[in-house]
Design a protein around this motif. Structure first.
Motif, mmCIF file in Angstrom:
data_model
loop_
_atom_site.group_PDB
_atom_site.id
_atom_site.type_symbol
_atom_site.label_atom_id
_atom_site.label_comp_id
_atom_site.label_asym_id
_atom_site.label_seq_id
_atom_site.Cartn_x
_atom_site.Cartn_y
_atom_site.Cartn_z
ATOM 1 N N SER A 27 4.034 -4.111 5.055
ATOM 2 C CA SER A 27 4.266 -3.170 6.154
ATOM 3 C C SER A 27 5.119 -1.994 5.697
ATOM 4 N N GLY A 28 6.069 -2.219 4.804
ATOM 5 C CA GLY A 28 6.904 -1.126 4.306
ATOM 6 C C GLY A 28 6.101 -0.070 3.575
ATOM 7 N N VAL A 31 4.187 1.884 6.262
ATOM 8 C CA VAL A 31 5.094 2.788 6.979
ATOM 9 C C VAL A 31 5.403 4.003 6.121
ATOM 10 N N GLU A 32 5.651 3.793 4.838
ATOM 11 C CA GLU A 32 5.994 4.909 3.946
ATOM 12 C C GLU A 32 4.878 5.954 3.910
ATOM 13 N N ALA A 35 4.179 7.395 7.701
ATOM 14 C CA ALA A 35 5.279 8.248 8.162
ATOM 15 C C ALA A 35 5.244 9.595 7.457
ATOM 16 N N SER A 41 7.668 7.895 13.245
ATOM 17 C CA SER A 41 8.745 6.961 12.926
ATOM 18 C C SER A 41 8.203 5.577 12.549
ATOM 19 N N GLN A 42 9.076 4.785 11.968
ATOM 20 C CA GLN A 42 8.721 3.402 11.628
ATOM 21 C C GLN A 42 8.316 2.610 12.872
ATOM 22 N N SER A 46 4.746 0.756 13.403
ATOM 23 C CA SER A 46 4.708 -0.667 13.765
ATOM 24 C C SER A 46 3.875 -0.902 15.018
#
Length: 115
Positions: A27-28, A31-32, A35, A41-42, A46
Motif C-alpha cells: 500500500s505504501g 500511495v507514493e 499521491a 492524500s494518503q 486508502s
C-alpha cells in the motif's frame, strides 16, 4: 453490487489497477505513486483502495506491517461480458484489416521475388 464500470470510471482507481496489473504491491508503494500523480492524500488513496477491495477488483493481505494489494481477476468477467456485447461490431473490421495486411505482405514478397 455496483456496476463494474461505475467503479472503474474513476481515473485514480484505474491507475491503481494498472499498477497492480504487474503484480502485487504494498500500500505504501501505491500511495507514493498515486499521491504524486494525482496530488491526493494518503487517506484519499486508502479510500480508493478500500473501494477496489470492497467491490472485488482488488485483494489485500497483511505481510508483517505491510498491506499487499493485488488484482482480483474475477470481477473483470463482468466487464468482459459487457464489452462482449459490442465486440461483434469491431471484430469484422479487425478481420478485414488482418486480410489487407496479409495481402500487402504477400504483394511485397512477390515484388521482392520471394514468391
Amino acid at each position: 453490487m455496483s456496476h463494474a464500470l461505475d467503479i472503474l470510471g474513476d481515473p485514480v482507481r484505474r491507475r491503481i489497477l494498472e499498477l497492480l496489473a504487474d503484480g502485487q504491491r504494498a500500500s505504501g508503494e501505491i500511495v507514493e505513486v498515486i499521491a504524486a500523480e494525482f496530488a491526493i492524500s494518503q487517506p484519499a488513496v486508502s479510500q480508493h483502495l478500500r473501494i477496489l477491495r470492497d467491490s472485488g477488483f482488488a485483494t489485500s493481505r497483511a505481510d508483517g506491517r505491510r498491506r499487499l494489494y493485488a488484482v482480483a481477476p474475477d470481477r473483470f468477467d463482468e466487464i468482459d461480458a459487457w464489452v462482449g456485447r459490442f465486440r461483434r461490431t469491431w471484430e469484422p473490421r479487425f478481420e478485414a484489416l488482418a486480410t489487407e495486411v496479409a495481402r500487402g505482405k504477400k504483394a511485397r514478397r512477390e515484388e521482392d521475388g520471394q514468391g
